[in-house]
Design a protein around this motif. Structure first.
Motif, PDB file in Angstrom:
ATOM      1  N   GLU A  68      -1.294  11.284   3.656  1.00 39.37           N
ATOM      2  CA  GLU A  68      -2.479  10.448   3.419  1.00 39.37           C
ATOM      3  C   GLU A  68      -2.147   8.957   3.480  1.00 39.37           C
ATOM      4  O   GLU A  68      -2.943   8.174   3.995  1.00 39.37           O
ATOM      5  N   ILE A  69      -1.001   8.567   2.950  1.00 36.11           N
ATOM      6  CA  ILE A  69      -0.640   7.153   2.923  1.00 36.11           C
ATOM      7  C   ILE A  69       0.127   6.754   4.169  1.00 36.11           C
ATOM      8  O   ILE A  69      -0.062   5.668   4.704  1.00 36.11           O
ATOM      9  N   GLY A  70       1.007   7.614   4.644  1.00 35.83           N
ATOM     10  CA  GLY A  70       1.739   7.314   5.868  1.00 35.83           C
ATOM     11  C   GLY A  70       3.184   6.894   5.692  1.00 35.83           C
ATOM     12  O   GLY A  70       3.789   6.302   6.597  1.00 35.83           O
ATOM     13  N   PHE A  71       3.781   7.207   4.516  1.00 38.93           N
ATOM     14  CA  PHE A  71       5.218   6.957   4.373  1.00 38.93           C
ATOM     15  C   PHE A  71       5.963   7.724   5.450  1.00 38.93           C
ATOM     16  O   PHE A  71       5.553   8.818   5.853  1.00 38.93           O
ATOM     17  N   HIS A  72       7.067   7.172   5.908  1.00 37.57           N
ATOM     18  CA  HIS A  72       7.889   7.819   6.927  1.00 37.57           C
ATOM     19  C   HIS A  72       8.942   8.732   6.300  1.00 37.57           C
ATOM     20  O   HIS A  72       9.220   9.815   6.809  1.00 37.57           O
ATOM     21  N   LEU A 117       2.656  15.265  -4.545  1.00 39.04           N
ATOM     22  CA  LEU A 117       2.931  13.843  -4.369  1.00 39.04           C
ATOM     23  C   LEU A 117       3.491  13.557  -2.979  1.00 39.04           C
ATOM     24  O   LEU A 117       3.060  12.612  -2.306  1.00 39.04           O
ATOM     25  N   ALA A 118       4.425  14.368  -2.539  1.00 35.15           N
ATOM     26  CA  ALA A 118       5.019  14.162  -1.218  1.00 35.15           C
ATOM     27  C   ALA A 118       3.981  14.330  -0.111  1.00 35.15           C
ATOM     28  O   ALA A 118       3.938  13.527   0.832  1.00 35.15           O
ATOM     29  N   ASP A 119       3.153  15.348  -0.207  1.00 37.70           N
ATOM     30  CA  ASP A 119       2.106  15.545   0.809  1.00 37.70           C
ATOM     31  C   ASP A 119       1.160  14.348   0.856  1.00 37.70           C
ATOM     32  O   ASP A 119       0.801  13.864   1.932  1.00 37.70           O
ATOM     33  N   TRP A 120       0.766  13.850  -0.307  1.00 38.69           N
ATOM     34  CA  TRP A 120      -0.119  12.688  -0.370  1.00 38.69           C
ATOM     35  C   TRP A 120       0.569  11.462   0.244  1.00 38.69           C
ATOM     36  O   TRP A 120      -0.020  10.764   1.073  1.00 38.69           O
ATOM     37  N   ALA A 121       1.820  11.213  -0.158  1.00 35.96           N
ATOM     38  CA  ALA A 121       2.535  10.019   0.315  1.00 35.96           C
ATOM     39  C   ALA A 121       2.789  10.061   1.816  1.00 35.96           C
ATOM     40  O   ALA A 121       2.611   9.048   2.516  1.00 35.96           O
ATOM     41  N   ALA A 135      -6.675  -0.103  -3.528  1.00 33.58           N
ATOM     42  CA  ALA A 135      -7.581   0.821  -4.231  1.00 33.58           C
ATOM     43  C   ALA A 135      -6.941   1.192  -5.564  1.00 33.58           C
ATOM     44  O   ALA A 135      -5.725   1.044  -5.732  1.00 33.58           O
ATOM     45  N   PRO A 136      -7.721   1.670  -6.517  1.00 34.97           N
ATOM     46  CA  PRO A 136      -7.133   2.135  -7.780  1.00 34.97           C
ATOM     47  C   PRO A 136      -6.170   3.293  -7.541  1.00 34.97           C
ATOM     48  O   PRO A 136      -6.311   4.043  -6.567  1.00 34.97           O
ATOM     49  N   GLN A 137      -5.209   3.444  -8.435  1.00 35.16           N
ATOM     50  CA  GLN A 137      -4.266   4.554  -8.338  1.00 35.16           C
ATOM     51  C   GLN A 137      -5.041   5.865  -8.378  1.00 35.16           C
ATOM     52  O   GLN A 137      -5.847   6.087  -9.277  1.00 35.16           O
ATOM     53  N   PRO A 138      -4.803   6.757  -7.429  1.00 37.55           N
ATOM     54  CA  PRO A 138      -5.614   7.975  -7.359  1.00 37.55           C
ATOM     55  C   PRO A 138      -5.176   9.056  -8.340  1.00 37.55           C
ATOM     56  O   PRO A 138      -4.042   9.086  -8.800  1.00 37.55           O
ATOM     57  N   VAL A 139      -6.090   9.947  -8.600  1.00 37.71           N
ATOM     58  CA  VAL A 139      -5.802  11.214  -9.262  1.00 37.71           C
ATOM     59  C   VAL A 139      -5.550  12.204  -8.133  1.00 37.71           C
ATOM     60  O   VAL A 139      -6.328  12.286  -7.179  1.00 37.71           O
ATOM     61  N   ILE A 140      -4.441  12.952  -8.228  1.00 37.91           N
ATOM     62  CA  ILE A 140      -4.053  13.874  -7.159  1.00 37.91           C
ATOM     63  C   ILE A 140      -4.007  15.291  -7.727  1.00 37.91           C
ATOM     64  O   ILE A 140      -3.097  15.628  -8.483  1.00 37.91           O
ATOM     65  N   PRO A 141      -4.984  16.136  -7.387  1.00 36.95           N
ATOM     66  CA  PRO A 141      -4.917  17.536  -7.843  1.00 36.95           C
ATOM     67  C   PRO A 141      -3.918  18.305  -6.988  1.00 36.95           C
ATOM     68  O   PRO A 141      -3.786  18.061  -5.793  1.00 36.95           O
TER      69      PRO A 141
END
Length: 193
Positions: free
Chosen positions: A139-143, A132-136, A17-23
């Motif tokens: 939402e994305i699933g980084f460990h 950024l950390a919350d999103w990663a 997907a395109p790089q998101p905008v994260i508010p």
């Protein structure tokens, strides 16, 4: 020879997907870089504090324009992801936040940031890093997300603490700055933290 574990995040996790905008929800926006950001980035890198804690200098807006073009392309390669941190109302550049050294298979990345001089003391780095950390992680699933800074950089240590990155130790003489080798604090935040 097959691996005994599956990748934490498969290839395509980011670039499908395109790089998101994260508010951030509190007046900031993390957005993909634009070519028009070059003058503001160049100004930010003229600050002596940037020279103290970063290994890069910006000699011209053209040089910075090339950096930005590179930052814009990193999303596709899924090895780095860079965002401009801007004021939600004015779109004024306040800083940068990034995921670097991404290893999708291990679900690991390093968080990095800087803040423009005029935006310091307003919680910009902490707010952007938290978003950024919350999103990663969620939402994305980084460990695991890591964050490193020079031990002498007390402001970055405060940002790490405010954003839930636990101090794990010191990497001795780990990064060469213009004034010599620096010990680096290693902080980390895990998905379950």
């Amino acid at each position: 020879m097959p691996y005994l574990t599956s990748p934490v995040l498969p290839p395509g996790t980011l670039n499908r997907a395109p790089q998101p905008v994260i508010p951030t929800g509190d007046g900031l926006v993390l957005r993909p870089w634009r070519a028009g950001d070059a003058p503001a980035v160049h100004r930010a890198f003229q600050d002596p504090l940037m020279h103290q804690w970063h290994v890069r200098a910006a000699e011209s807006e053209d040089e910075v324009a090339a950096w930005i073009e590179g930052w814009r392309k990193t999303w596709e390669g899924e090895r780095d992801a860079q965002w401009a941190v801007t004021d939600a109302e004015s779109d004024r550049l306040l800083g940068r936040v990034a995921l670097r050294e991404i290893v999708l298979a291990d679900g690991v990345a390093e968080v990095a940031y800087w803040t423009a001089a005029a935006a310091r003391g307003q919680g910009v780095a902490a707010r952007a890093t938290t978003a950024l950390a919350d999103w990663a992680l969620h939402e994305i699933g980084f460990h695991r997300l890591e964050l490193m800074h020079a031990v002498a950089n007390e402001a970055s240590c405060r940002v790490a603490g405010k954003t839930g990155f636990a101090l794990e130790g010191v990497k001795r003489s780990a990064l060469l700055h213009p004034d010599g080798w620096h010990d680096m604090h290693l902080h980390a935040r895990l998905q379950g933290d």
